[in-house]
Write an enzyme that holds these catalytic residues in place. Sequence first.
Site, PDB file in Angstrom:
ATOM      1  N   LEU A 107      -3.157  -7.850  -4.559  1.00 55.36           N
ATOM      2  CA  LEU A 107      -3.685  -8.229  -3.233  1.00 55.36           C
ATOM      3  C   LEU A 107      -4.669  -9.240  -3.199  1.00 55.36           C
ATOM      4  CD1 LEU A 107      -1.107  -6.534  -1.089  1.00 55.36           C
ATOM      5  CD2 LEU A 107       0.093  -8.475  -2.504  1.00 55.36           C
ATOM      6  N   SER A 147      -7.140  -1.363  12.847  1.00 56.66           N
ATOM      7  CA  SER A 147      -8.016  -0.600  12.870  1.00 56.66           C
ATOM      8  C   SER A 147      -8.440  -0.655  14.046  1.00 56.66           C
ATOM      9  CB  SER A 147      -9.392  -0.345  11.231  1.00 56.66           C
ATOM     10  OG  SER A 147     -10.033   0.160  11.995  1.00 56.66           O
ATOM     11  N   GLY A 149      -4.851  -1.647   2.114  1.00 62.28           N
ATOM     12  CA  GLY A 149      -6.037  -1.886   2.270  1.00 62.28           C
ATOM     13  C   GLY A 149      -7.193  -1.209   1.544  1.00 62.28           C
ATOM     14  N   GLY A 161       0.937  -1.389  -0.216  1.00 54.89           N
ATOM     15  CA  GLY A 161      -0.085  -0.226   0.153  1.00 54.89           C
ATOM     16  C   GLY A 161       0.910   0.749  -0.064  1.00 54.89           C
ATOM     17  N   ASP A 219       2.389  -2.089  -4.212  1.00 54.86           N
ATOM     18  CA  ASP A 219       1.103  -1.738  -4.436  1.00 54.86           C
ATOM     19  C   ASP A 219       0.273  -2.195  -5.840  1.00 54.86           C
ATOM     20  OD1 ASP A 219      -1.412  -0.007  -4.685  1.00 54.86           O
ATOM     21  OD2 ASP A 219      -0.281   1.090  -2.998  1.00 54.86           O
ATOM     22  N   TYR A 239     -15.848  -4.920   6.883  1.00 60.22           N
ATOM     23  CA  TYR A 239     -14.693  -4.061   7.467  1.00 60.22           C
ATOM     24  C   TYR A 239     -13.871  -4.726   8.666  1.00 60.22           C
ATOM     25  CZ  TYR A 239     -10.960  -0.673   7.892  1.00 60.22           C
ATOM     26  OH  TYR A 239     -10.021   0.276   7.737  1.00 60.22           O
ATOM     27  N   GLY A 252      -2.343   7.143   0.905  1.00 60.64           N
ATOM     28  CA  GLY A 252      -2.081   7.674   2.626  1.00 60.64           C
ATOM     29  C   GLY A 252      -0.849   6.971   3.299  1.00 60.64           C
ATOM     30  N   ILE A 253      -1.636   5.946   4.189  1.00 55.90           N
ATOM     31  CA  ILE A 253      -0.553   6.166   5.422  1.00 55.90           C
ATOM     32  C   ILE A 253       0.685   5.062   5.212  1.00 55.90           C
ATOM     33  CG2 ILE A 253      -0.482   4.639   7.004  1.00 55.90           C
ATOM     34  CD1 ILE A 253      -3.352   5.394   8.046  1.00 55.90           C
ATOM     35  N   ALA A 294       1.553   3.591  -2.496  1.00 55.58           N
ATOM     36  CA  ALA A 294       1.538   4.298  -2.849  1.00 55.58           C
ATOM     37  C   ALA A 294       0.655   5.415  -2.184  1.00 55.58           C
ATOM     38  CB  ALA A 294       0.621   4.227  -4.821  1.00 55.58           C
TER      39      ALA A 294
HETATM   40  P1  NAD Z   1      -5.261   4.328   1.281  1.00 57.79           P
HETATM   41  O1  NAD Z   1      -6.452   4.298   0.369  1.00 57.79           O
HETATM   42  O2  NAD Z   1      -4.753   5.935   0.903  1.00 57.79           O
HETATM   43  O3  NAD Z   1      -4.223   3.756   0.661  1.00 57.79           O
HETATM   44  C1  NAD Z   1      -4.436   1.957   0.898  1.00 57.79           C
HETATM   45  C2  NAD Z   1      -3.082   1.268  -0.662  1.00 57.79           C
HETATM   46  O4  NAD Z   1      -3.441  -0.063  -0.309  1.00 57.79           O
HETATM   47  C3  NAD Z   1      -3.932   2.323  -1.829  1.00 57.79           C
HETATM   48  O5  NAD Z   1      -2.268   2.763  -2.577  1.00 57.79           O
HETATM   49  C4  NAD Z   1      -3.956   1.173  -2.170  1.00 57.79           C
HETATM   50  O6  NAD Z   1      -3.694   0.870  -3.905  1.00 57.79           O
HETATM   51  C5  NAD Z   1      -3.764  -0.379  -1.835  1.00 57.79           C
HETATM   52  N1  NAD Z   1      -4.675  -1.199  -2.126  1.00 57.79           N
HETATM   53  C6  NAD Z   1      -5.661  -1.074  -2.418  1.00 57.79           C
HETATM   54  N2  NAD Z   1      -6.021  -2.402  -2.783  1.00 57.79           N
HETATM   55  C7  NAD Z   1      -4.999  -3.034  -3.258  1.00 57.79           C
HETATM   56  C8  NAD Z   1      -4.909  -4.278  -3.713  1.00 57.79           C
HETATM   57  N3  NAD Z   1      -5.552  -4.860  -4.137  1.00 57.79           N
HETATM   58  N4  NAD Z   1      -3.445  -4.720  -4.304  1.00 57.79           N
HETATM   59  C9  NAD Z   1      -2.410  -3.912  -4.068  1.00 57.79           C
HETATM   60  N5  NAD Z   1      -2.400  -3.244  -3.059  1.00 57.79           N
HETATM   61  C10 NAD Z   1      -3.821  -2.962  -2.776  1.00 57.79           C
HETATM   62  O7  NAD Z   1      -5.857   3.941   2.751  1.00 57.79           O
HETATM   63  P2  NAD Z   1      -4.899   4.607   3.598  1.00 57.79           P
HETATM   64  O8  NAD Z   1      -5.781   4.955   4.743  1.00 57.79           O
HETATM   65  O9  NAD Z   1      -3.491   4.922   3.743  1.00 57.79           O
HETATM   66  O10 NAD Z   1      -4.811   3.519   4.507  1.00 57.79           O
HETATM   67  C11 NAD Z   1      -3.467   2.393   4.913  1.00 57.79           C
HETATM   68  C12 NAD Z   1      -3.906   1.136   5.685  1.00 57.79           C
HETATM   69  O11 NAD Z   1      -4.979   1.691   7.343  1.00 57.79           O
HETATM   70  C13 NAD Z   1      -5.394   0.918   5.307  1.00 57.79           C
HETATM   71  O12 NAD Z   1      -4.993  -1.392   5.922  1.00 57.79           O
HETATM   72  C14 NAD Z   1      -6.639   0.636   5.898  1.00 57.79           C
HETATM   73  O13 NAD Z   1      -8.014  -0.070   6.130  1.00 57.79           O
HETATM   74  C15 NAD Z   1      -6.004   1.155   7.695  1.00 57.79           C
HETATM   75  N6  NAD Z   1      -6.799   2.312   8.401  1.00 57.79           N
HETATM   76  C16 NAD Z   1      -6.812   3.751   7.539  1.00 57.79           C
HETATM   77  C17 NAD Z   1      -7.784   4.190   8.390  1.00 57.79           C
HETATM   78  C18 NAD Z   1      -8.099   5.366   7.982  1.00 57.79           C
HETATM   79  O14 NAD Z   1      -9.139   6.291   8.183  1.00 57.79           O
HETATM   80  N7  NAD Z   1      -7.365   6.449   6.556  1.00 57.79           N
HETATM   81  C19 NAD Z   1      -8.260   4.009   9.327  1.00 57.79           C
HETATM   82  C20 NAD Z   1      -7.548   2.771  10.567  1.00 57.79           C
HETATM   83  C21 NAD Z   1      -7.364   1.545   9.752  1.00 57.79           C
END
Ligand code: NAD
Length: 253
Positions: free
Chosen positions: A42, A113, A71, A8, A32, A151, A12-13, A10
């Site tokens: 994935l 989460s 995710g 992941g 990613d 989720y 967010g976190i 590319a």
């Molecule tokens: P995001 O959407 O910014 O980043 C998620 C990344 O996962 C993206 O780059 C996406 O392309 C990649 N991804 C999705 N499906 C994929 C696949 N099939 N194969 C490969 N890569 C894939 O989201 P984020 O908020 O940065 O989330 C990062 C993690 O933090 C996740 O596991 C999410 O569940 C968790 N999380 C997020 C939050 C929130 O509020 N943002 C809260 C709790 C937990």
Amino acid sequence: MGTAVITGAASGIGACVKARLKAQGYDIIGIDLKGEAISADLSTVDGRQSAIDKALDMSGGKIDRLVLAAGLGGHLENGALVARVNYFGAVALLDGFKEALAATKGRCVVIGSNSAQMRTDPKAPMVEAMLEGNEAKTIEIIGGFHAAMVYGHSKHALTRAVRRRAAEWGELGISLNVIAPGPTETPMLEGVKEHPTISKSLEMIPIPQKRFGRAEEITDIIEFLLSDTADYMQGSVIYVDGGTDAQLRPDAF
Ligand code: NAD
């Protein structure tokens, strides 16, 4: 510093962690759907295996740091896809990199989460099917459920899958912990905010600190868990959510 593998990476976190570890001097192997050193889906068995094979090849079979951030959010229609990525994708890569982490006595952080304990039934058939590693049964149970029904359960099962591995992995010298963020300002949260109905449930989550988290704040704690300072932590689940979990479950820990 060694090699860090980040799923992941590319967005967010994951992207924030990537920038931070790169600045520390790690060689980064991002995974990613696109835009990273390894493009892999994935949600599929083949995509997971290809990601594992390529990362092991690129790292020479030695991984110092692993962060599983890929995710999908609870705002999507396709609940089955969320289970495939959030649970089965994460666990496949976790297990696929076990030996490479053991080779360096490395450190891994899995992103769970705080929703893993919100209205989730620990004995829900989909949770039990995930923990059995039975993807076909999980997908059958989920059927046409919206991701909102999946989720939290996917993160609940993922957290337990990590906890179940923590003792054995600790004996191998691998540090393995979970971070449990609350809603955090990323593209995923933007999707939730823009959803006509799921955005309402977001508004109902109590946050004592009265704001959403920032990716940098979540990354601060991931960086700590990946550092030597966290040496004695193993199998811990760290809530970084502005106090939501404590407000919802004050007597559980
Ligand atoms: P995001 O959407 O910014 O980043 C998620 C990344 O996962 C993206 O780059 C996406 O392309 C990649 N991804 C999705 N499906 C994929 C696949 N099939 N194969 C490969 N890569 C894939 O989201 P984020 O908020 O940065 O989330 C990062 C993690 O933090 C996740 O596991 C999410 O569940 C968790 N999380 C997020 C939050 C929130 O509020 N943002 C809260 C709790 C937990």
